[in-house]
Write a protein that holds these residues in place. Structure first.
Motif, mmCIF file in Angstrom:
data_model
loop_
_atom_site.group_PDB
_atom_site.id
_atom_site.type_symbol
_atom_site.label_atom_id
_atom_site.label_comp_id
_atom_site.label_asym_id
_atom_site.label_seq_id
_atom_site.Cartn_x
_atom_site.Cartn_y
_atom_site.Cartn_z
ATOM 1 N N LEU A 262 5.183 -5.444 8.827
ATOM 2 C CA LEU A 262 6.119 -5.946 7.824
ATOM 3 C C LEU A 262 5.481 -6.007 6.441
ATOM 4 O O LEU A 262 6.123 -5.669 5.430
ATOM 5 N N VAL A 263 4.225 -6.420 6.377
ATOM 6 C CA VAL A 263 3.534 -6.511 5.082
ATOM 7 C C VAL A 263 3.405 -5.124 4.445
ATOM 8 O O VAL A 263 3.627 -4.953 3.240
ATOM 9 N N LEU A 264 3.038 -4.116 5.250
ATOM 10 C CA LEU A 264 2.939 -2.749 4.729
ATOM 11 C C LEU A 264 4.287 -2.289 4.176
ATOM 12 O O LEU A 264 4.345 -1.591 3.150
ATOM 13 N N HIS A 265 5.362 -2.674 4.846
ATOM 14 C CA HIS A 265 6.709 -2.307 4.385
ATOM 15 C C HIS A 265 7.060 -3.064 3.105
ATOM 16 O O HIS A 265 7.522 -2.457 2.125
ATOM 17 N N TRP A 266 6.852 -4.364 3.112
ATOM 18 C CA TRP A 266 7.228 -5.188 1.954
ATOM 19 C C TRP A 266 6.428 -4.834 0.708
ATOM 20 O O TRP A 266 6.936 -4.920 -0.409
#
Length: 387
Positions: A262-266
């Protein structure tokens, strides 16, 4: 493992229930909308329950490998003999995947994005890692993720004159990204470019231009990372740690993977996209796989007064999981034969008991019951299809 595998294969077979038909008939129903959403793949970024089927199946291939290799060593099988079996298994999975995708085609459909072909392409490498150290496994896992991401971002972005409609993507499609994420856009990325060359090396009815769903052959590389994660998890299970320690590791690994994806996406570094199996998807889906394995481990192998009830509840999944290749082939080969036979011999009326809108649901449920009866018969006679 068998219960978890059976659960995901049941989710796959449950497509026969056609919840989307009920959603169309009862468009205002949140219940049917929820079920229909989780019985289909998301358009691009994100995740539904249905999207976790393929990563779970791939993950469990890795979990099972340490047990398989240990059993073969116990039987006195040499490493070259094990390697030969691994390569044969790889070839069979690839050919079976192509065969199943060609059933209703006019000629052989050479496609390599199917679950079985993806696992088959990566399995020889997984086997070699299974014979290597755990440290080598983690290094390879990281190298695959970083290397795959770097290869995508190094591939040049399409120019302003690029015709998205020609590759099946509307120009105003809401899933278009900018910046680094643009390198992972549908049918304009590295994996798409590779397939426009690679798939046209095979005989085809017409030249390959794009895959309608955006799926790609090169996804087998990050799928290998998913299998490596399963391999490392299988090593944890065989390491002799206590139940509490194993559950703690699985829960912690799951949380870490989900948050990392999720962090990589955000942050706009890498989107969570199953269809091209992005590195962020490997981490996100791998986290869910760890959590699901923890759930089934607690249900089947845990302790307490509730265990007998939990094991009875999961037994149907065990039956399906021990013959996962069989149910995969049944659903792809004879589902229409079963449905047509039901209509020939029973007609439509029995399946309209609750109204015409529920007919697809009842037909699908009856077909699933027939499939389960076949697997239950095979299970009772110890007839398991192993590759």
């Amino acid at each position: 493992m068998d219960a978890y595998r059976g659960f995901v294969m049941t989710l796959m077979a449950a497509e026969l229930l056609q919840f989307h038909r009920l959603q169309e008939s009862f468009s205002a129903s949140r219940f049917w909308s929820f079920l229909a959403y989780h019985q289909s793949h998301v358009e691009w970024a994100g995740c539904s329950l249905h999207d976790l089927i393929q990563p779970s199946f791939s993950f469990l291939v890795g979990v099972a490998l340490p047990y398989s290799m240990a059993a073969r060593v116990t039987q006195g099988q040499s490493f070259p003999a094990q390697a030969g079996h691994a390569f044969r298994r790889s070839l069979i999975l690839i050919l079976l995947g192509i065969f199943l995708r060609s059933v209703h085609a006019e000629q052989t459909n050479f496609t390599f994005e199917d679950t079985l072909t993806q696992i088959g392409l990566g399995y020889p490498f997984l086997f070699l890692l299974g014979a290597a150290s755990s440290r080598t496994g983690w290094i390879t896992f990281g190298a695959v993720l970083v290397g795959y991401w770097f290869a995508f971002v190094r591939y040049p972005l399409p120019g302003p004159a690029f015709d998205y409609a020609a590759v099946g993507v509307p120009a105003n499609w809401p899933e278009h990204y900018s910046g680094l994420m643009a390198h992972f856009n549908k049918n304009s990325n590295l994996a798409w470019a590779f397939d426009t060359w690679f798939l046209n090396l095979f005989p085809r009815e017409r030249p390959f231009v794009f895959n309608g769903g955006g799926y790609a052959t090169l996804s087998f590389i990050p799928t290998l990372a998913t299998m490596i994660l399963g391999l490392q998890t299988g090593r944890w299970i065989r390491s002799g740690v206590t139940r509490r320690q194993l559950l703690t590791r699985l829960l912690a690994a799951g949380l870490t993977g989900i948050l990392a994806g999720l962090v990589l996406h955000w942050l706009g570094i890498c989107p969570v996209v199953k269809r091209i199996w992005t590195p962020a998807w490997v981490l996100f889906s791998g986290g869910w796989c760890c959590w699901l394995l923890a759930l089934f481990y607690a249900l089947v192998d845990g302790q307490g007064r509730w265990q007998p009830t939990a094991r009875r509840w999961t037994f149907p999944f065990v039956v399906v999981g021990m013959n996962s290749i069989a149910i995969y082939c049944l659903v792809h080969l004879i589902d229409r034969f079963i449905i047509n036979s039901l209509y020939i011999h029973l007609g439509h009326q029995p399946f309209q008991l609750f109204g015409a809108a529920y007919e697809p649901l009842l037909v699908g449920a009856t077909t699933l019951a027939i499939f389960y009866s076949m697997l239950r018969w095979m299970y009772a006679r110890h007839l398991f299809i192993r590759i």
